[in-house]
Design a protein around this motif. Structure first.
Motif, PDB file in Angstrom:
ATOM      1  N   ILE A 162      17.912  30.979 102.790  1.00  0.00           N
ATOM      2  CA  ILE A 162      17.312  29.743 103.554  1.00  0.00           C
ATOM      3  C   ILE A 162      18.003  28.548 103.543  1.00  0.00           C
ATOM      4  N   ALA A 163      18.366  28.342 102.185  1.00  0.00           N
ATOM      5  CA  ALA A 163      19.148  26.934 101.964  1.00  0.00           C
ATOM      6  C   ALA A 163      20.721  27.045 102.758  1.00  0.00           C
ATOM      7  N   GLU A 164      21.094  28.039 103.023  1.00  0.00           N
ATOM      8  CA  GLU A 164      22.378  28.218 103.590  1.00  0.00           C
ATOM      9  C   GLU A 164      22.178  28.081 105.145  1.00  0.00           C
ATOM     10  N   HIS A 165      21.172  28.336 105.595  1.00  0.00           N
ATOM     11  CA  HIS A 165      20.696  28.426 106.984  1.00  0.00           C
ATOM     12  C   HIS A 165      19.785  27.414 107.374  1.00  0.00           C
ATOM     13  N   ARG A 166      19.779  26.333 106.533  1.00  0.00           N
ATOM     14  CA  ARG A 166      18.611  25.326 106.745  1.00  0.00           C
ATOM     15  C   ARG A 166      18.520  24.544 107.945  1.00  0.00           C
ATOM     16  N   ARG A 167      19.907  24.142 108.401  1.00  0.00           N
ATOM     17  CA  ARG A 167      20.023  23.411 109.632  1.00  0.00           C
ATOM     18  C   ARG A 167      19.608  24.208 110.882  1.00  0.00           C
ATOM     19  N   GLN A 168      19.428  25.559 110.851  1.00  0.00           N
ATOM     20  CA  GLN A 168      19.063  26.452 111.875  1.00  0.00           C
ATOM     21  C   GLN A 168      17.538  26.490 111.813  1.00  0.00           C
ATOM     22  N   LEU A 169      16.915  26.337 110.642  1.00  0.00           N
ATOM     23  CA  LEU A 169      15.662  26.915 110.473  1.00  0.00           C
ATOM     24  C   LEU A 169      14.560  25.276 110.582  1.00  0.00           C
ATOM     25  N   ASP A 170      15.260  24.216 110.156  1.00  0.00           N
ATOM     26  CA  ASP A 170      14.538  23.119 110.124  1.00  0.00           C
ATOM     27  C   ASP A 170      13.658  22.844 111.164  1.00  0.00           C
ATOM     28  N   SER A 171      13.950  23.047 112.344  1.00  0.00           N
ATOM     29  CA  SER A 171      13.177  22.871 113.749  1.00  0.00           C
ATOM     30  C   SER A 171      11.951  23.730 113.745  1.00  0.00           C
ATOM     31  N   VAL A 172      11.986  24.856 113.135  1.00  0.00           N
ATOM     32  CA  VAL A 172      10.835  25.778 113.155  1.00  0.00           C
ATOM     33  C   VAL A 172       9.863  25.834 111.865  1.00  0.00           C
ATOM     34  N   LEU A 173      10.513  25.402 110.819  1.00  0.00           N
ATOM     35  CA  LEU A 173       9.740  25.601 109.317  1.00  0.00           C
ATOM     36  C   LEU A 173      10.015  24.196 108.869  1.00  0.00           C
ATOM     37  N   ARG A 174       8.842  23.739 107.894  1.00  0.00           N
ATOM     38  CA  ARG A 174       8.826  22.811 106.843  1.00  0.00           C
ATOM     39  C   ARG A 174       9.259  23.429 105.627  1.00  0.00           C
ATOM     40  N   ILE A 175      10.626  23.019 105.204  1.00  0.00           N
ATOM     41  CA  ILE A 175      11.400  23.702 103.989  1.00  0.00           C
ATOM     42  C   ILE A 175      11.388  22.751 102.747  1.00  0.00           C
ATOM     43  N   ASP A 176      10.863  22.854 101.570  1.00  0.00           N
ATOM     44  CA  ASP A 176      10.966  21.740 100.560  1.00  0.00           C
ATOM     45  C   ASP A 176      11.976  22.239  99.637  1.00  0.00           C
ATOM     46  N   LEU A 177      13.156  22.228  99.875  1.00  0.00           N
ATOM     47  CA  LEU A 177      14.419  22.873  99.090  1.00  0.00           C
ATOM     48  C   LEU A 177      15.218  21.607  98.496  1.00  0.00           C
ATOM     49  N   SER A 178      16.097  21.901  97.392  1.00  0.00           N
ATOM     50  CA  SER A 178      17.139  21.127  97.052  1.00  0.00           C
ATOM     51  C   SER A 178      18.273  21.369  98.014  1.00  0.00           C
ATOM     52  N   PRO A 179      19.349  20.579  97.767  1.00  0.00           N
ATOM     53  CA  PRO A 179      20.469  21.043  98.608  1.00  0.00           C
ATOM     54  C   PRO A 179      21.132  22.268  97.979  1.00  0.00           C
ATOM     55  N   LEU A 180      21.773  23.022  98.647  1.00  0.00           N
ATOM     56  CA  LEU A 180      22.410  24.219  98.294  1.00  0.00           C
ATOM     57  C   LEU A 180      22.995  24.047  97.288  1.00  0.00           C
ATOM     58  N   THR A 181      24.269  23.179  97.042  1.00  0.00           N
ATOM     59  CA  THR A 181      24.901  23.207  95.809  1.00  0.00           C
ATOM     60  C   THR A 181      24.176  22.907  94.812  1.00  0.00           C
ATOM     61  N   GLU A 182      22.934  22.179  94.389  1.00  0.00           N
ATOM     62  CA  GLU A 182      22.246  22.005  93.468  1.00  0.00           C
ATOM     63  C   GLU A 182      21.282  23.184  93.078  1.00  0.00           C
ATOM     64  N   LEU A 183      20.844  23.778  93.957  1.00  0.00           N
ATOM     65  CA  LEU A 183      20.152  25.099  93.896  1.00  0.00           C
ATOM     66  C   LEU A 183      21.063  26.039  93.156  1.00  0.00           C
ATOM     67  N   GLN A 184      22.289  26.147  93.639  1.00  0.00           N
ATOM     68  CA  GLN A 184      23.264  27.266  93.156  1.00  0.00           C
ATOM     69  C   GLN A 184      23.589  26.807  91.477  1.00  0.00           C
ATOM     70  N   ARG A 185      23.742  25.692  91.206  1.00  0.00           N
ATOM     71  CA  ARG A 185      24.081  25.207  89.757  1.00  0.00           C
ATOM     72  C   ARG A 185      22.871  25.462  88.929  1.00  0.00           C
ATOM     73  N   SER A 186      21.604  25.293  89.580  1.00  0.00           N
ATOM     74  CA  SER A 186      20.506  25.307  88.614  1.00  0.00           C
ATOM     75  C   SER A 186      20.202  26.754  88.475  1.00  0.00           C
ATOM     76  N   ILE A 187      20.192  27.522  89.390  1.00  0.00           N
ATOM     77  CA  ILE A 187      20.100  29.082  89.463  1.00  0.00           C
ATOM     78  C   ILE A 187      20.722  29.722  88.478  1.00  0.00           C
ATOM     79  N   ASP A 188      21.951  29.164  88.325  1.00  0.00           N
ATOM     80  CA  ASP A 188      23.048  30.188  87.504  1.00  0.00           C
ATOM     81  C   ASP A 188      22.846  29.399  85.990  1.00  0.00           C
TER      82      ASP A 188
END
Length: 266
Positions: free
Chosen positions: A50-76
């Protein structure tokens, strides 16, 4: 739950097809509810997709996520451990075993150790084939550790060999936080004890209790800040018998145990 909406199975479905299916479902829900639905995440792969395709989904969903780079660093867990250690936070010593050259350093660690995946999506079905829990395994002998590392290296799967945090299962705690995107303000904090986990010693919380752990809040907020995270997240702790509390990992998404905060009125 008012209803269920099926999306295509992940196996054999492209990311683009999944995003298109999610968009269609979101539009249908919005038409009946009168507003964009909120999307919550309990799985890292879905969150990254979802984070990778956020621009496409922001118009139809409310998404509460950190930016993709920060997510990837934290998940690893490798990136988080390095950043937390550099910031002086209490994390167990960890060695990344991604190549054969890393094996000797891992084998030289004091036993027991805990072997776990860098992310929850990297091991796939390998943990099950080896007879260990998805979260990882405590290893008490060098022979067993060498055998386990050989299996991961042969499968080209990285592993983390971590200093074992020796303490009972009821010594687990979570600090759940909501940090407002844009402002960075902390809007909510809830601390929870995992009184029981399953499977024992390496499982998920199955008996949870809201309990104040004031001493864990400030270092948890520091961990969140250095990783640049916003939205809903949790910091996982375990109390070592001799060294006190240690941060095990950070989860930049909603966790099942956050329901305890709701029940506690937060």
């Amino acid at each position: 739950c008012r209803g269920a909406h099926a999306i295509p199975p992940l196996a054999g479905t492209s990311d683009e097809q999944l995003i298109e299916a999610i968009s269609r479902i979101a539009v249908r829900i919005a038409e009946s509810a009168g507003e964009r639905p909120v999307m919550l995440f309990t799985w890292e792969r879905a969150m990254l997709l979802i984070a990778e395709h956020r621009r496409q989904l922001d118009s139809v969903l409310r998404i509460d996520l950190s930016p993709l780079t920060e997510l990837q660093r934290s998940i690893d867990k490798r990136d988080f451990a390095a950043a937390a250690e550099a910031a002086g936070l209490p994390v167990p010593r960890s060695i990344d075993v991604s190549h054969e050259a890393d094996r000797d350093r891992a084998l030289a660690m004091a036993l027991p150790v805990f072997v776990k995946p860098p992310t929850n999506v990297l091991w796939g079905d390998l943990a099950g084939k080896l007879g260990i829990a998805e979260k990882g395994a405590r290893v008490e002998s060098r022979a067993a550790l060498d055998t386990l590392l050989s299996a991961f290296l042969a499968a080209k799967r990285p592993a983390i060999v971590q200093e074992y945090v020796d303490g009972p299962d009821f010594g687990h705690a979570s600090v759940h936080v909501y940090r407002e995107p844009g402002t960075g303000r902390i809007k909510a904090v809830c601390t929870v004890r995992r009184a029981r986990v399953y499977p024992p010693a390496a499982g998920l919380g199955c008996f949870l209790v809201s309990e104040p752990f004031e001493e864990l809040v400030a270092p948890s907020l520091k961990a969140i800040e250095i990783m640049g995270l916003t939205g809903t997240m949790s910091v996982q702790w375990k109390r070592d018998r001799d060294r006190g509390w240690r941060i095990l990992e950070i989860g930049p998404r909603i966790a099942l145990s956050m329901a305890i905060g709701d029940l506690a009125g937060i």
